[in-house]
Write a protein that holds these residues in place. Structure first.
Motif, PDB file in Angstrom:
ATOM      1  N   SER A   1       0.835  -1.205   0.000  1.00  0.00           N
ATOM      2  CA  SER A   1       0.000   0.000   0.000  1.00  0.00           C
ATOM      3  C   SER A   1       0.870   1.255   0.000  1.00  0.00           C
ATOM      4  CB  SER A   1      -0.925  -0.002   1.221  1.00  0.00           C
ATOM      5  OG  SER A   1      -1.773  -1.135   1.193  1.00  0.00           O
ATOM      6  N   CYS A   2       1.141   1.763  -1.182  1.00  0.00           N
ATOM      7  CA  CYS A   2       2.040   2.914  -1.330  1.00  0.00           C
ATOM      8  C   CYS A   2       1.231   4.185  -1.597  1.00  0.00           C
ATOM      9  CB  CYS A   2       3.012   2.684  -2.482  1.00  0.00           C
ATOM     10  SG  CYS A   2       3.936   1.143  -2.374  1.00  0.00           S
ATOM     11  N   PRO A   3       1.296   5.188  -0.736  1.00  0.00           N
ATOM     12  CA  PRO A   3       0.586   6.461  -0.988  1.00  0.00           C
ATOM     13  C   PRO A   3       1.126   7.146  -2.245  1.00  0.00           C
ATOM     14  CG  PRO A   3       1.315   6.299   1.294  1.00  0.00           C
ATOM     15  CD  PRO A   3       2.007   5.204   0.550  1.00  0.00           C
ATOM     16  N   LEU A   4       0.234   7.791  -2.996  1.00  0.00           N
ATOM     17  CA  LEU A   4       0.614   8.481  -4.226  1.00  0.00           C
ATOM     18  C   LEU A   4      -0.087   9.834  -4.269  1.00  0.00           C
ATOM     19  CD1 LEU A   4       1.937   8.437  -7.094  1.00  0.00           C
ATOM     20  CD2 LEU A   4      -0.231   7.465  -7.909  1.00  0.00           C
ATOM     21  N   GLU A   5       0.671  10.883  -4.558  1.00  0.00           N
ATOM     22  CA  GLU A   5       0.082  12.212  -4.701  1.00  0.00           C
ATOM     23  C   GLU A   5      -0.498  12.351  -6.103  1.00  0.00           C
ATOM     24  OE1 GLU A   5       1.279  16.964  -4.453  1.00  0.00           O
ATOM     25  OE2 GLU A   5       2.672  15.440  -3.720  1.00  0.00           O
ATOM     26  N   VAL A   6      -1.802  12.667  -6.185  1.00  0.00           N
ATOM     27  CA  VAL A   6      -2.494  12.780  -7.470  1.00  0.00           C
ATOM     28  C   VAL A   6      -3.086  14.175  -7.586  1.00  0.00           C
ATOM     29  CG1 VAL A   6      -4.335  11.863  -8.930  1.00  0.00           C
ATOM     30  CG2 VAL A   6      -3.035  10.314  -7.457  1.00  0.00           C
ATOM     31  N   LYS A   7      -2.835  14.820  -8.717  1.00  0.00           N
ATOM     32  CA  LYS A   7      -3.365  16.162  -8.969  1.00  0.00           C
ATOM     33  C   LYS A   7      -4.567  16.053  -9.901  1.00  0.00           C
ATOM     34  CE  LYS A   7      -0.401  19.440  -9.411  1.00  0.00           C
ATOM     35  NZ  LYS A   7       0.651  20.369  -9.929  1.00  0.00           N
ATOM     36  N   ASP A   8      -5.679  16.710  -9.543  1.00  0.00           N
ATOM     37  CA  ASP A   8      -6.890  16.596 -10.354  1.00  0.00           C
ATOM     38  C   ASP A   8      -6.931  17.684 -11.426  1.00  0.00           C
ATOM     39  OD1 ASP A   8      -7.838  18.994  -9.237  1.00  0.00           O
ATOM     40  OD2 ASP A   8      -9.100  18.001  -7.759  1.00  0.00           O
ATOM     41  N   ILE A   9      -8.047  17.769 -12.145  1.00  0.00           N
ATOM     42  CA  ILE A   9      -8.143  18.681 -13.291  1.00  0.00           C
ATOM     43  C   ILE A   9      -8.162  20.151 -12.866  1.00  0.00           C
ATOM     44  CG2 ILE A   9      -9.265  16.994 -14.766  1.00  0.00           C
ATOM     45  CD1 ILE A   9     -11.939  18.274 -14.134  1.00  0.00           C
ATOM     46  N   LYS A  10      -8.406  20.401 -11.575  1.00  0.00           N
ATOM     47  CA  LYS A  10      -8.377  21.781 -11.068  1.00  0.00           C
ATOM     48  C   LYS A  10      -7.041  22.127 -10.422  1.00  0.00           C
ATOM     49  CE  LYS A  10     -13.377  22.060 -10.250  1.00  0.00           C
ATOM     50  NZ  LYS A  10     -14.442  22.309  -9.237  1.00  0.00           N
ATOM     51  N   GLY A  11      -6.107  21.172 -10.481  1.00  0.00           N
ATOM     52  CA  GLY A  11      -4.794  21.418  -9.895  1.00  0.00           C
ATOM     53  C   GLY A  11      -4.714  21.136  -8.415  1.00  0.00           C
TER      54      GLY A  11
ATOM     55  N   SER B   1      -4.162  18.797  -5.266  1.00  0.00           N
ATOM     56  CA  SER B   1      -3.441  17.557  -4.985  1.00  0.00           C
ATOM     57  C   SER B   1      -4.048  16.843  -3.785  1.00  0.00           C
ATOM     58  CB  SER B   1      -1.958  17.836  -4.724  1.00  0.00           C
ATOM     59  OG  SER B   1      -1.319  18.287  -5.896  1.00  0.00           O
ATOM     60  N   ARG B   2      -4.160  15.528  -3.897  1.00  0.00           N
ATOM     61  CA  ARG B   2      -4.640  14.679  -2.802  1.00  0.00           C
ATOM     62  C   ARG B   2      -3.743  13.448  -2.719  1.00  0.00           C
ATOM     63  NH1 ARG B   2      -9.235  16.330  -5.550  1.00  0.00           N
ATOM     64  NH2 ARG B   2     -10.845  17.406  -4.330  1.00  0.00           N
ATOM     65  N   ILE B   3      -3.641  12.863  -1.542  1.00  0.00           N
ATOM     66  CA  ILE B   3      -2.893  11.625  -1.364  1.00  0.00           C
ATOM     67  C   ILE B   3      -3.858  10.455  -1.536  1.00  0.00           C
ATOM     68  CG2 ILE B   3      -1.502  10.223   0.187  1.00  0.00           C
ATOM     69  CD1 ILE B   3      -0.108  12.708  -0.837  1.00  0.00           C
ATOM     70  N   MET B   4      -3.566   9.594  -2.492  1.00  0.00           N
ATOM     71  CA  MET B   4      -4.398   8.425  -2.755  1.00  0.00           C
ATOM     72  C   MET B   4      -3.643   7.165  -2.331  1.00  0.00           C
ATOM     73  SD  MET B   4      -5.844   6.971  -6.410  1.00  0.00           S
ATOM     74  CE  MET B   4      -4.250   6.313  -6.883  1.00  0.00           C
ATOM     75  N   THR B   5      -4.297   6.313  -1.568  1.00  0.00           N
ATOM     76  CA  THR B   5      -3.723   5.028  -1.180  1.00  0.00           C
ATOM     77  C   THR B   5      -4.687   3.930  -1.598  1.00  0.00           C
ATOM     78  OG1 THR B   5      -2.610   6.025   0.728  1.00  0.00           O
ATOM     79  CG2 THR B   5      -2.819   3.627   0.703  1.00  0.00           C
ATOM     80  N   ILE B   6      -4.223   3.021  -2.428  1.00  0.00           N
ATOM     81  CA  ILE B   6      -5.061   1.911  -2.886  1.00  0.00           C
ATOM     82  C   ILE B   6      -4.937   0.771  -1.878  1.00  0.00           C
ATOM     83  CG2 ILE B   6      -5.460   0.237  -4.718  1.00  0.00           C
ATOM     84  CD1 ILE B   6      -4.228   2.227  -6.674  1.00  0.00           C
ATOM     85  N   PRO B   7      -6.034   0.351  -1.241  1.00  0.00           N
ATOM     86  CA  PRO B   7      -5.957  -0.761  -0.285  1.00  0.00           C
ATOM     87  C   PRO B   7      -5.811  -2.099  -1.005  1.00  0.00           C
ATOM     88  CG  PRO B   7      -8.233  -0.039  -0.525  1.00  0.00           C
ATOM     89  CD  PRO B   7      -7.407   0.897  -1.360  1.00  0.00           C
ATOM     90  N   TRP B   8      -5.195  -3.042  -0.333  1.00  0.00           N
ATOM     91  CA  TRP B   8      -5.020  -4.393  -0.863  1.00  0.00           C
ATOM     92  C   TRP B   8      -5.758  -5.386   0.022  1.00  0.00           C
ATOM     93  CZ3 TRP B   8      -1.409  -5.960  -4.879  1.00  0.00           C
ATOM     94  CH2 TRP B   8      -0.756  -4.887  -5.497  1.00  0.00           C
ATOM     95  N   ASP B   9      -6.288  -6.418  -0.598  1.00  0.00           N
ATOM     96  CA  ASP B   9      -6.924  -7.521   0.116  1.00  0.00           C
ATOM     97  C   ASP B   9      -6.130  -8.780  -0.187  1.00  0.00           C
ATOM     98  OD1 ASP B   9      -8.680  -8.756   1.741  1.00  0.00           O
ATOM     99  OD2 ASP B   9     -10.415  -8.630   0.410  1.00  0.00           O
ATOM    100  N   ALA B  10      -6.263  -9.809   0.626  1.00  0.00           N
ATOM    101  CA  ALA B  10      -5.446 -10.997   0.407  1.00  0.00           C
ATOM    102  C   ALA B  10      -6.216 -12.271   0.701  1.00  0.00           C
ATOM    103  CB  ALA B  10      -4.191 -10.941   1.273  1.00  0.00           C
ATOM    104  N   LYS B  11      -5.884 -13.312  -0.051  1.00  0.00           N
ATOM    105  CA  LYS B  11      -6.344 -14.674   0.199  1.00  0.00           C
ATOM    106  C   LYS B  11      -5.114 -15.549   0.399  1.00  0.00           C
ATOM    107  CE  LYS B  11     -10.554 -14.374  -2.631  1.00  0.00           C
ATOM    108  NZ  LYS B  11     -11.283 -14.970  -3.784  1.00  0.00           N
ATOM    109  N   ILE B  12      -5.279 -16.636   1.149  1.00  0.00           N
ATOM    110  CA  ILE B  12      -4.181 -17.580   1.349  1.00  0.00           C
ATOM    111  C   ILE B  12      -4.674 -18.993   1.079  1.00  0.00           C
ATOM    112  CG2 ILE B  12      -2.984 -16.121   3.027  1.00  0.00           C
ATOM    113  CD1 ILE B  12      -4.123 -17.922   5.245  1.00  0.00           C
ATOM    114  N   GLY B  13      -3.767 -19.882   0.755  1.00  0.00           N
ATOM    115  CA  GLY B  13      -4.107 -21.273   0.492  1.00  0.00           C
ATOM    116  C   GLY B  13      -2.888 -22.017  -0.006  1.00  0.00           C
ATOM    117  N   HIS B  14      -3.072 -23.302  -0.332  1.00  0.00           N
ATOM    118  CA  HIS B  14      -1.937 -24.107  -0.792  1.00  0.00           C
ATOM    119  C   HIS B  14      -1.975 -24.367  -2.290  1.00  0.00           C
ATOM    120  CE1 HIS B  14      -1.663 -24.840   3.581  1.00  0.00           C
ATOM    121  NE2 HIS B  14      -0.365 -24.854   3.311  1.00  0.00           N
ATOM    122  N   ASN B  15      -3.037 -23.911  -2.970  1.00  0.00           N
ATOM    123  CA  ASN B  15      -2.990 -23.848  -4.431  1.00  0.00           C
ATOM    124  C   ASN B  15      -3.644 -22.534  -4.861  1.00  0.00           C
ATOM    125  OD1 ASN B  15      -5.886 -24.265  -5.287  1.00  0.00           O
ATOM    126  ND2 ASN B  15      -5.593 -26.236  -4.248  1.00  0.00           N
ATOM    127  N   TRP B  16      -3.480 -22.194  -6.133  1.00  0.00           N
ATOM    128  CA  TRP B  16      -3.859 -20.873  -6.624  1.00  0.00           C
ATOM    129  C   TRP B  16      -5.353 -20.757  -6.936  1.00  0.00           C
ATOM    130  CZ3 TRP B  16      -1.664 -18.376 -11.737  1.00  0.00           C
ATOM    131  CH2 TRP B  16      -1.815 -16.996 -11.677  1.00  0.00           C
TER     132      TRP B  16
END
Length: 509
Positions: free
Chosen positions: A457-467, A469-484
């Motif tokens: 989860s890496c924060p990224l500064e994003v500038k919109d069409i009006k100039g 800036s906001r910090i956007m962080t994309i969340p990640w979800d995860a599954k686990i198991g012994h096969n794919w």
């Protein structure tokens, strides 16, 4: 130093000519390198930073379950019985009586059975065999012989009659007289693809080792292909039915982490539409968008109510919002969703009424493209567009570029960070555009999984069409198991693929 001129090479011997041509090729490459070095240095350095993690993945590969592979391809009863003897919870298919037949006979045999059936049926219709691999024959069969209305597709501004997969799926759903043929052909193609995939040569120790190109796409998403040594294949388009064949190494557990609502977040923050930002940050963007578009309270049970023909309000948002945000035409989206054009037009009207800055962002992107012929990104890179700048297909590619660029590069950065921070305790195995497959020792899963998700989860500064800036962080979800492959659930209980992926939950103290 001897000077050679290209118009005098005929005076040289054949061997000397080859040496001279090779020398000129090398010099040309060197001159080009000098010319673009200053322009491409930053991007080149960025791409090169991914090479260590890519080489590690290509060295390690992924273990393949040979017994399951044989079961799918050949229907090897011995391989299946061996699994049972070992006491492993193992099932291959989920279709009751037909399962037994497929387990005994395997993919190749089922293809032959289906082929025999469709040839018998085709003979009744037009008294000759049907080559279901021939687009020309399929058009003649469905559109001329069965009198099904022609199905068109639009590509790069050009419309053509098609009998591709989308057309066959529409025939299967819409035209009873062609449904059985379309259904069998689709099934045959799926089975052939499965067999073709699992019959790929593997490494000497039976592992799938795909190669990656970190600059192989316009959006910077990594592309995948067969190994340079001629075995394995693209890992990013493996059919979900076949993922069970990919298994963790002994003593390890797979994790499959994927970005949540990534491209929608990109659209929200690039446009600066606060309503859409609120929707994507709500935790259930489709329910929130459905509630805003159709005017009901943002509750899942309300968005899950039926909208039309078994599709819920939430389903409709999932089908239409993404394409609408990327400039999709109502007619195209109606064909893809198999619903009436008027419903899509009404959805788009309400969508843009609630999220007006998304429309303005689309227009802003097109203006930038037409004025400059290129677009920059939040990472500081620039893409030049070589297509016609007044063509709608170029516009749509431009609109989709930045969100897709963000998703692809964030995945690559996450893999690079995991490799740098936690290798060998966390072993990254594959890049899936917006997902990462890896493995962790069984006893360390609960310790490392929170670290993995935080690292991705890496924060990224994003500038919109009006100039703004906001910090956007994309969340990640995860599954686990012994096969794919995913576990198959029914009424909350696991009924198939007991060793498959299931949702990982953080431990609470």
């Amino acid at each position: 130093m001897k000077i050679l001129y290209s118009n005098q090479l005929t005076e040289l011997s054949s061997e000397q000519q080859q040496c001279a041509y090779n020398g000129m090729d090398a010099l040309m490459t060197y001159e080009i390198h000098d010319a673009i070095k200053s322009q491409a240095n930053v991007a080149y350095s960025y791409v090169m930073s991914f090479i260590p993690s890519i080489l590690q993945m290509m060295t390690r590969g992924i273990k393949i379950d040979d017994a399951y592979k044989k079961l799918v391809i050949e229907g090897d009863p011995q391989a299946y019985d061996e699994k049972l003897r070992l006491g492993l919870k193992y099932r291959a298919f989920k279709l009751g009586g037909m399962v037994r037949k497929q387990l005994k006979r395997g993919g190749k045999w089922v293809v032959e059975d289906h082929n025999a059936l469709i040839q018998d049926l085709a003979h009744v219709v037009w008294q000759k065999p049907l080559n279901y691999h021939s687009e020309k024959q399929l058009k003649a069969f469905f559109y001329d012989e069965l009198r099904i209305p022609k199905i068109w597709q639009s590509k790069k501004g050009k419309s053509t009659v098609t009998c591709g997969r989308d057309a066959l799926e529409k025939i299967e759903k819409t035209y009873p007289r062609g449904a059985i043929f379309a259904s069998i052909i689709l099934r045959i193609r799926d089975l052939e693809k499965q067999v073709e995939t699992l019959t790929q040569d593997l490494s000497e120790d039976g592992r799938w080792i795909a190669s990656y190109n970190p600059s192989g796409t316009d959006t910077w998403r990594w592309s995948s292909s067969n190994n340079p040594l001629g075995h394995s294949a693209n890992i990013q388009n493996i059919n979900p039915e076949l993922r069970r064949a990919f298994v963790a190494d002994p003593g390890y557990t797979f994790f499959n982490a994927d970005q949540q609502g990534a491209e929608a977040r990109g659209v929200a923050y690039l446009s600066g539409d606060t309503n859409y930002i609120r929707a994507v940050e709500s935790g259930d963007v489709h329910t929130m968008v459905a509630s805003m578009v159709w005017g009901f309270e943002a509750r899942r049970e309300l968005s899950d109510r039926e909208f039309i023909r078994g599709f819920s309000y939430r389903d409709m948002c999932k089908k239409l919002a993404h394409g609408t945000a990327y400039g999709g035409m109502a007619r195209t989206l109606a064909q893809q969703a198999s619903i009436e054009l008027g419903l899509v037009e009404e959805f788009q009207r309400l969508f843009f009424r609630n999220f007006p800055l998304i429309k303005k962002w689309q227009e802003y992107t097109i203006r930038q493209l037409q004025v400059n012929g290129k677009l920059d990104t939040p990472f500081g890179f620039v893409r030049k567009f070589w297509g016609r700048l007044d063509d709608e297909s170029t516009w749509r590619a431009a609109i989709a570029f930045r969100p897709q660029h963000i998703v692809g590069l964030m995945t690559a950065i996450g893999i690079r960070n995991l490799h740098a921070s936690y290798e060998p305790h966390v072993q990254v195995l594959a890049n899936g555009h917006d997902a990462v497959l890896g493995q962790i020792k069984n006893e360390s899963v609960d310790y490392y999984m929170p670290l993995v998700l935080d690292c991705l989860s890496c924060p990224l500064e994003v500038k919109d069409i009006k100039g703004i800036s906001r910090i956007m962080t994309i969340p990640w979800d995860a599954k686990i198991g012994h096969n794919w492959g995913d576990q198959e659930l029914k009424d909350g209980q696991v009924v198939s693929n007991f060793d498959g992926l299931h949702k990982w939950k953080r431990l609470t103290s």
